[in-house]
Design a protein around this motif. Structure first.
Motif, mmCIF file in Angstrom:
data_model
loop_
_atom_site.group_PDB
_atom_site.id
_atom_site.type_symbol
_atom_site.label_atom_id
_atom_site.label_comp_id
_atom_site.label_asym_id
_atom_site.label_seq_id
_atom_site.Cartn_x
_atom_site.Cartn_y
_atom_site.Cartn_z
ATOM 1 N N MET A 1 17.054 -25.740 -33.100
ATOM 2 C CA MET A 1 18.130 -25.275 -33.647
ATOM 3 C C MET A 1 18.308 -25.706 -35.078
ATOM 4 O O MET A 1 18.854 -24.827 -35.783
ATOM 5 N N TRP A 2 17.964 -26.935 -35.336
ATOM 6 C CA TRP A 2 17.909 -27.278 -37.101
ATOM 7 C C TRP A 2 17.022 -26.208 -38.005
ATOM 8 O O TRP A 2 17.473 -25.921 -38.996
ATOM 9 N N GLN A 3 16.044 -26.002 -37.545
ATOM 10 C CA GLN A 3 14.992 -25.056 -38.190
ATOM 11 C C GLN A 3 15.695 -23.700 -38.260
ATOM 12 O O GLN A 3 15.643 -23.008 -39.443
ATOM 13 N N ASP A 4 16.564 -23.243 -37.033
ATOM 14 C CA ASP A 4 16.980 -22.002 -37.272
ATOM 15 C C ASP A 4 18.333 -21.832 -38.480
ATOM 16 O O ASP A 4 18.522 -20.996 -38.910
ATOM 17 N N PHE A 5 18.992 -23.047 -38.315
ATOM 18 C CA PHE A 5 20.191 -23.421 -39.188
ATOM 19 C C PHE A 5 19.666 -23.227 -40.692
ATOM 20 O O PHE A 5 19.969 -22.391 -41.645
ATOM 21 N N GLY A 6 18.423 -23.939 -40.978
ATOM 22 C CA GLY A 6 17.783 -23.829 -42.242
ATOM 23 C C GLY A 6 17.150 -22.548 -42.513
ATOM 24 O O GLY A 6 17.220 -22.025 -43.855
ATOM 25 N N ASP A 7 16.674 -22.022 -41.579
ATOM 26 C CA ASP A 7 16.216 -20.503 -41.754
ATOM 27 C C ASP A 7 17.327 -19.544 -42.235
ATOM 28 O O ASP A 7 17.032 -18.737 -42.943
ATOM 29 N N TYR A 8 18.547 -19.592 -41.578
ATOM 30 C CA TYR A 8 19.473 -18.700 -41.966
ATOM 31 C C TYR A 8 20.041 -18.869 -43.716
ATOM 32 O O TYR A 8 20.310 -18.298 -44.245
ATOM 33 N N ILE A 9 20.270 -20.315 -43.767
ATOM 34 C CA ILE A 9 20.464 -20.471 -45.299
ATOM 35 C C ILE A 9 19.196 -19.911 -46.066
ATOM 36 O O ILE A 9 19.587 -19.441 -47.254
ATOM 37 N N LEU A 10 18.037 -20.103 -45.765
ATOM 38 C CA LEU A 10 16.853 -19.589 -46.525
ATOM 39 C C LEU A 10 17.281 -18.229 -46.662
ATOM 40 O O LEU A 10 16.759 -17.420 -47.964
ATOM 41 N N SER A 11 17.593 -17.354 -45.599
ATOM 42 C CA SER A 11 17.496 -16.032 -45.866
ATOM 43 C C SER A 11 18.818 -15.571 -46.681
ATOM 44 O O SER A 11 18.964 -14.474 -47.313
ATOM 45 N N GLU A 12 19.854 -16.399 -46.614
ATOM 46 C CA GLU A 12 20.961 -16.175 -47.601
ATOM 47 C C GLU A 12 20.555 -16.305 -49.091
ATOM 48 O O GLU A 12 21.021 -15.893 -50.078
ATOM 49 N N ALA A 13 19.559 -17.482 -49.424
ATOM 50 C CA ALA A 13 19.067 -17.623 -50.408
ATOM 51 C C ALA A 13 18.352 -16.593 -51.116
ATOM 52 O O ALA A 13 18.380 -16.185 -52.464
ATOM 53 N N GLY A 14 17.514 -15.922 -50.269
ATOM 54 C CA GLY A 14 16.672 -15.026 -50.977
ATOM 55 C C GLY A 14 15.777 -15.534 -51.832
ATOM 56 O O GLY A 14 15.410 -16.824 -51.662
ATOM 57 N N ASP A 15 15.059 -14.860 -52.605
ATOM 58 C CA ASP A 15 13.942 -15.094 -53.630
ATOM 59 C C ASP A 15 14.482 -15.188 -55.157
ATOM 60 O O ASP A 15 13.581 -15.799 -55.725
ATOM 61 N N ASP A 16 15.553 -15.210 -55.471
ATOM 62 C CA ASP A 16 16.148 -15.437 -56.877
ATOM 63 C C ASP A 16 16.488 -16.901 -56.795
ATOM 64 O O ASP A 16 16.693 -17.462 -55.916
ATOM 65 N N PRO A 17 16.472 -17.231 -58.008
ATOM 66 C CA PRO A 17 17.084 -18.894 -58.154
ATOM 67 C C PRO A 17 18.076 -19.012 -57.728
ATOM 68 O O PRO A 17 19.346 -18.149 -58.027
ATOM 69 N N VAL A 18 18.600 -20.037 -57.018
ATOM 70 C CA VAL A 18 19.622 -20.263 -56.321
ATOM 71 C C VAL A 18 19.767 -21.919 -56.026
ATOM 72 O O VAL A 18 18.816 -22.543 -56.226
ATOM 73 N N LYS A 19 21.229 -22.296 -56.222
ATOM 74 C CA LYS A 19 21.659 -23.625 -56.333
ATOM 75 C C LYS A 19 22.356 -23.919 -55.080
ATOM 76 O O LYS A 19 23.591 -23.184 -54.744
ATOM 77 N N ILE A 20 21.945 -24.796 -54.391
ATOM 78 C CA ILE A 20 22.694 -25.049 -52.932
ATOM 79 C C ILE A 20 23.140 -26.543 -52.968
ATOM 80 O O ILE A 20 22.318 -27.353 -53.132
ATOM 81 N N ALA A 21 24.289 -26.892 -52.301
ATOM 82 C CA ALA A 21 24.975 -27.962 -52.250
ATOM 83 C C ALA A 21 25.202 -28.252 -50.715
ATOM 84 O O ALA A 21 25.779 -27.587 -50.249
#
Length: 129
Positions: A1-21
């Motif tokens: 489940m945690w990997q899936d949660f992380g993967d979702y955030i990664l999909s939202e982040a995309g490939d451009d520079p992004v800052k996540i808190a």
């Protein structure tokens, strides 16, 4: 489940520079570790009681808005219900997407703002764009 949660955030982040808190990191930093592996992502970890020097002390009930400058995505894992309205306020002030992963079967305390339930693989959480 945690990997899936992380993967979702990664999909939202995309490939451009992004800052996540991550707000209220506590002692669980598996998601921030997953996110930090991508070179285009800068991760900011905050908590009112930092566990170590990688976490910045901040109180989401009275946040230091300068810390969150240019943050694109905020997420919080199991935030207490009394802090959830403050997460909404912060996300709105800085115009950031918000993702809350509550305890299983916990109702959100987001007041006037309705967050959308998202099921992604084995992870369930709420999002506010």
């Amino acid at each position: 489940m945690w990997q899936d949660f992380g993967d979702y955030i990664l999909s939202e982040a995309g490939d451009d520079p992004v800052k996540i808190a991550e707000i209220g990191v506590g002692k669980f930093d598996k998601i921030s570790e997953i996110l930090s592996e991508k070179k285009n992502i800068t991760v900011l970890k905050t908590d009112i009681h930092p566990k170590d020097s990688t976490v910045i002390k901040d109180d989401v009930t009275n946040p230091n808005l300068e810390l969150y400058k240019d943050v694109d995505i905020i997420y919080s894992i199991r935030p207490p219900s009394e802090l959830q309205p403050h997460l909404i306020n912060l996300a709105e002030k800085i115009n950031s997407q918000l993702i809350i992963k509550p305890l299983t079967n916990e109702d959100l305390n987001t007041g006037r703002v309705k967050m959308k339930l998202k099921n992604y693989k084995k992870a369930s959480f709420y999002i506010l764009r």
